[in-house]
Design a protein around this motif. Structure first.
Motif, short mmCIF file in Angstrom:
data_model
loop_
_atom_site.label_atom_id
_atom_site.label_comp_id
_atom_site.label_asym_id
_atom_site.label_seq_id
_atom_site.Cartn_x
_atom_site.Cartn_y
_atom_site.Cartn_z
N ASN A 1 51.46 108.66 57.93
CA ASN A 1 51.96 108.93 56.58
C ASN A 1 50.75 109.26 55.72
OD1 ASN A 1 53.55 109.03 54.24
ND2 ASN A 1 53.19 106.86 53.81
N VAL A 2 50.61 110.53 55.33
CA VAL A 2 49.43 110.99 54.59
C VAL A 2 49.63 110.77 53.09
CG1 VAL A 2 48.02 112.98 53.98
CG2 VAL A 2 48.75 112.65 56.35
N LEU A 3 48.62 110.13 52.48
CA LEU A 3 48.64 109.81 51.05
C LEU A 3 47.38 110.38 50.39
CD1 LEU A 3 49.60 106.06 51.50
CD2 LEU A 3 51.18 107.93 50.98
N VAL A 4 47.46 110.59 49.08
CA VAL A 4 46.32 111.14 48.33
C VAL A 4 45.65 110.04 47.54
CG1 VAL A 4 45.56 112.84 46.62
CG2 VAL A 4 47.50 113.36 48.13
N GLY A 5 44.33 109.91 47.73
CA GLY A 5 43.54 108.95 46.96
C GLY A 5 42.54 109.65 46.07
N MET A 6 41.88 108.87 45.21
CA MET A 6 40.96 109.47 44.24
C MET A 6 39.81 108.50 43.97
SD MET A 6 41.96 110.81 40.41
CE MET A 6 43.18 111.93 41.06
N PHE A 7 38.63 109.05 43.67
CA PHE A 7 37.51 108.21 43.25
C PHE A 7 36.89 108.80 41.99
CE2 PHE A 7 35.84 111.19 46.47
CZ PHE A 7 34.81 111.79 45.78
N GLU A 8 36.00 108.05 41.35
CA GLU A 8 35.42 108.46 40.07
C GLU A 8 34.57 109.72 40.23
OE1 GLU A 8 35.44 105.54 41.36
OE2 GLU A 8 36.05 104.01 39.90
N GLU A 9 34.68 110.63 39.30
CA GLU A 9 33.95 111.89 39.36
C GLU A 9 32.44 111.69 39.31
OE1 GLU A 9 35.17 114.88 36.64
OE2 GLU A 9 37.22 115.00 37.40
N GLN B 1 50.98 117.23 57.79
CA GLN B 1 51.03 116.43 56.56
C GLN B 1 49.77 116.60 55.72
OE1 GLN B 1 52.37 112.35 56.66
NE2 GLN B 1 53.58 112.66 58.52
N LEU B 2 48.62 116.75 56.37
CA LEU B 2 47.38 116.96 55.62
C LEU B 2 47.46 118.24 54.80
CD1 LEU B 2 44.71 116.04 58.35
CD2 LEU B 2 45.23 114.73 56.28
N GLN B 3 47.93 119.32 55.42
CA GLN B 3 48.06 120.58 54.70
C GLN B 3 49.11 120.48 53.60
OE1 GLN B 3 46.05 123.11 55.02
NE2 GLN B 3 44.95 122.32 56.82
N ALA B 4 50.22 119.81 53.90
CA ALA B 4 51.31 119.68 52.92
C ALA B 4 50.86 118.87 51.71
CB ALA B 4 52.52 119.04 53.58
N ALA B 5 50.03 117.86 51.92
CA ALA B 5 49.57 117.03 50.81
C ALA B 5 48.52 117.76 49.97
CB ALA B 5 49.00 115.72 51.34
#
Length: 707
Positions: free
Chosen positions: A277-285, A247-251
């Protein structure tokens, strides 16, 4: 005796994640081995444990599936030695009271006397009682196996809690409170009990997503599929790990990114979730202004996230979350994780900004207040000694032009220990020193040397990038070795609290892989002198390092004989050792090698037994036998060629030149008596052998190759 598959599951509260993998493996292995010992599992079927034993381990369960377990072990013949015949039987052949008492202890009566077997036992004839022991029932055998498996679990810390059976005020000790036990032989429940629990067939699935609660396991072979379908749990640690990696590679793939590789983190996350269940998160650049090592470490250590890197290996502002739930709308889960990680990254940025307000050089005086070791002083004192050793190494290498950089790098190498960032994340020591040095305007030589002086940190780690880094890294490790050996803090057995084996291997790798023109004894002499210790301490460290070197070379595939032949001479230029080993291997392949190695061993033994001093060179005027004259002549011809090749560093040619000595050496031992009656003749022949011994053993101790 029917053989069916066995399933055991212990349902518990959340287990310690860093220990879970080992707990699961040990539980299954000990359980199966104990069943084999009791004859309930055929030892031959257990040879391929992958096919016969499956271990299950999730945050809330430990389990094992063992194939082909018997309901009852086969009966076993038992032969019990009783006593000598003359003690057990009287002159008339009747049983003595001693024999009757012994039989009674075995549950046999007087009628058994006629069935006793006589057999020789040494000089005596002895009575034996033969019987058949009924095979162990599965319920009894599994009870013992379960108790043994729980006893041998590598539990980090035991908890004490009330007995689940609720009887009296009894308590139970285990890694976490246990709430359920399954023991199924095929479809039948095996009546066993542990930790106050009676075995059944019911367990619990996922806390939130199980389709059925409780999950009633139909039979031993249905466990994994039922847990996946009804319980929403991937019970197998290995399968869950593979699924997370997939799942890590697929995401990451659709984003053109790749997750950071970290086996320890993958193991820990596998131990934290039951249905990944692998999800993608984001933080400020904006946080990317902080060194990526800091951000990566805080995300991995504190949040168990997998940072995402671009194709150049640079950190991006996206990361992967391994969630234990799979809602239809995962946005709330993602946003929650993004909210949680933001303060962590903000802390890292705050530490980084605050640390840069003070130069590394201004932190150096503070090292005097940091205790290194109560017998070795402060980190400040230690840094001063590392600096002196590093400058000495630079002089040995002939790089005086870098002496100032080496001195500055050594002086500043430990300064980042006083920064907020390293105080929060000790793993970043060295790396943060490099960033702060660059911020202070120092040269890359100095900055990278500060980071690299800890290298190599582990087996396979890269070496320091520059000569400055090598000088400081060598000095740091040599000072550690000499200092701790000097106060008696040596590794013992498997205990090495100061990682001295790792430090020794680091020095060895740098000297060999960089092929540095440095003598080990000279390095240790300088380090010991600066630390104020005697040459004896330097000698102890040298012996320790050659032991580590021998082990390392064997792990690299060299034979014990090859390693002993080369390392036995303790060559001080470690960079020459690979060439010497290659030369020994080539020499060993020559047809003359076995005879010459045996002769060399014989020569060494003769010289060891010689009384008084032995001359260095024989006098040709004292030769009597043709064979000794021929050997002397051969040495005169072959020795210079071997020596010239040795001096040129062509060790293979040096050893191969010795092959021509086989015939004169064999002839010498066939026709010459070394220990002649004439003292002068004997002394001259010993001198000839001494000359031969030196010629043959310049590259390696060839006697170590003798069978």
């Amino acid at each position: 005796m029917s053989a069916r598959n066995l399933l055991v599951e212990l349902f518990v509260e959340e287990l310690p994640p860093k220990a879970l993998k080992k707990l699961g493996e040990t539980f299954a292995a000990v359980l199966a081995e104990n069943l084999v010992t009791q004859g309930l599992v055929d030892a031959n079927t257990l040879k391929d444990t992958r096919a016969t034993v499956t271990h299950f381990a999730s945050p809330r369960r430990l389990g094992a599936h063992v194939a082909n377990v018997l309901a009852c072990a086969a009966d076993k013949p038992v032969s019990t030695k009783l006593m000598p015949v003359n003690v057990g039987l009287d002159a008339a052949g009747n049983a003595t009271p001693a024999l009757l008492k012994r039989l009674a202890a075995l549950g046999a009566d007087e009628s058994a006397v006629n069935r006793l077997r006589r057999a020789a036992d040494g000089k005596n004839e002895v009575l034996f009682h033969d019987s058949i022991a009924p095979g162990t029932l599965l319920a009894d055998g599994l009870q013992r196996a379960l108790e043994a498996a729980l006893e041998k679990l590598p539990i980090p810390k035991v908890m004490t809690y009330p007995d689940p059976s609720g009887e009296g005020w009894e308590t139970v000790n285990f890694v976490r409170p246990a709430h359920g036990l399954i023991a199924l032989h095929g479809a039948e429940v095996v009546p066993v009990s542990v930790l106050g629990l009676e075995a059944g067939r019911e367990t619990q699935g996922h806390r939130f997503e199980a389709r059925v609660s409780p999950v009633s396991i139909t039979n031993a072979d249905c466990y994994a599929p039922q847990m996946a379908d009804e319980g929403a749990v991937i019970a197998s640690f290995a399968e869950r790990r593979v699924e997370i990696a997939r799942q890590l590679q697929a995401a990451a793939a659709p984003l053109g990114l790749k997750p950071i590789e970290d086996d320890a983190l993958l193991d820990e996350v596998t131990a934290l979730v039951e249905r990944p269940n692998v999800l993608v998160g984001m933080f400020e650049e904006a946080f990317l202004e902080v060194p990526q090592e800091c951000l990566i470490l805080t995300m991995k250590a504190n949040q168990k996230y997998f940072p995402l890197l671009d194709t150049a290996g640079k950190l991006t502002n996206q990361f992967l979350i391994v969630s234990n739930i799979s809602p239809d709308d995962a946005s709330s889960v993602i946003q929650g994780n993004e909210r949680v990680v933001r303060p962590r990254l903000a802390d890292a940025k705050f530490f980084f900004d605050q640390d840069r307000k003070k130069k590394l050089a201004d932190r150096v005086p503070g090292l005097a207040k940091v205790v290194y070791h109560n017998k070795l002083g402060s980190q400040g004192e230690r840094s001063n000694k590392v600096e002196l050793i590093a400058v000495g190494i630079a002089a040995m290498l002939g790089i005086e032009k870098l002496e100032s950089s080496v001195s500055n790098a050594a002086k500043l190498a430990k300064a980042d220990l006083l920064t907020d960032m390293v105080g929060e994340f000790p793993e970043l020591q060295g790396s943060m020193g490099r960033y702060y040095a660059q911020h202070d305007g120092l040269s890359d030589d100095i900055a990278f040397a500060i980071e690299d002086h800890y290298k190599p940190r582990f087996a396979g780690d890269e070496l320091p990038r520059s000569d400055v880094g090598v000088c400081v890294a060598l000095a740091d490790k040599l000072e550690t070795l000499v200092g701790l050996f000097g106060i008696g803090e040596k590794p013992t057995g498997d205990k090495d609290p100061f990682a001295l084996r790792r430090h020794a291997l680091g020095v060895i790798r740098m000297l060999i892989e960089r092929d540095l023109p440095l003598n080990l004894d000279a390095l240790l002499f300088v380090a010991a002198g600066i630390r104020g210790f005697s040459e004896d301490v330097a000698g102890q460290v040298e012996t320790f390092m050659f032991e580590r070197l021998s082990g390392m070379l064997r792990e690299q595939g060299y034979s014990a004989q090859e390693v002993d032949a080369v390392v036995g001479l303790k060559p001080q230029r470690l960079g020459e050792i690979p060439k010497r080993l290659a030369a020994v291997r080539a020499f060993a392949g020559l047809p003359e090698a076995p005879a010459l190695a045996a002769a060399n061993k014989r020569v060494g033994n003769i010289l060891k037994k010689a009384e008084g001093g032995v001359g260095a060179v024989a006098d040709s005027a004292h030769f009597v036998e043709a064979a000794e004259k021929a050997l002397f002549a051969a040495l005169g011809e072959i020795g210079p060629r071997a020596d010239a090749a040795f001096a040129a560093g062509d060790y293979t040619a040096s050893l191969q030149a010795l092959a021509a000595l086989k015939i004169p050496v064999d002839a010498f031992f066939d026709g010459v008596m070394v220990n002649a009656d004439d003292p002068a003749l004997k002394a001259n022949r010993l001198a000839l052998l001494n000359q031969l011994h030196r010629t043959m053993n310049r590259v390696a101790d060839l006697s170590r190759l003798a069978a």
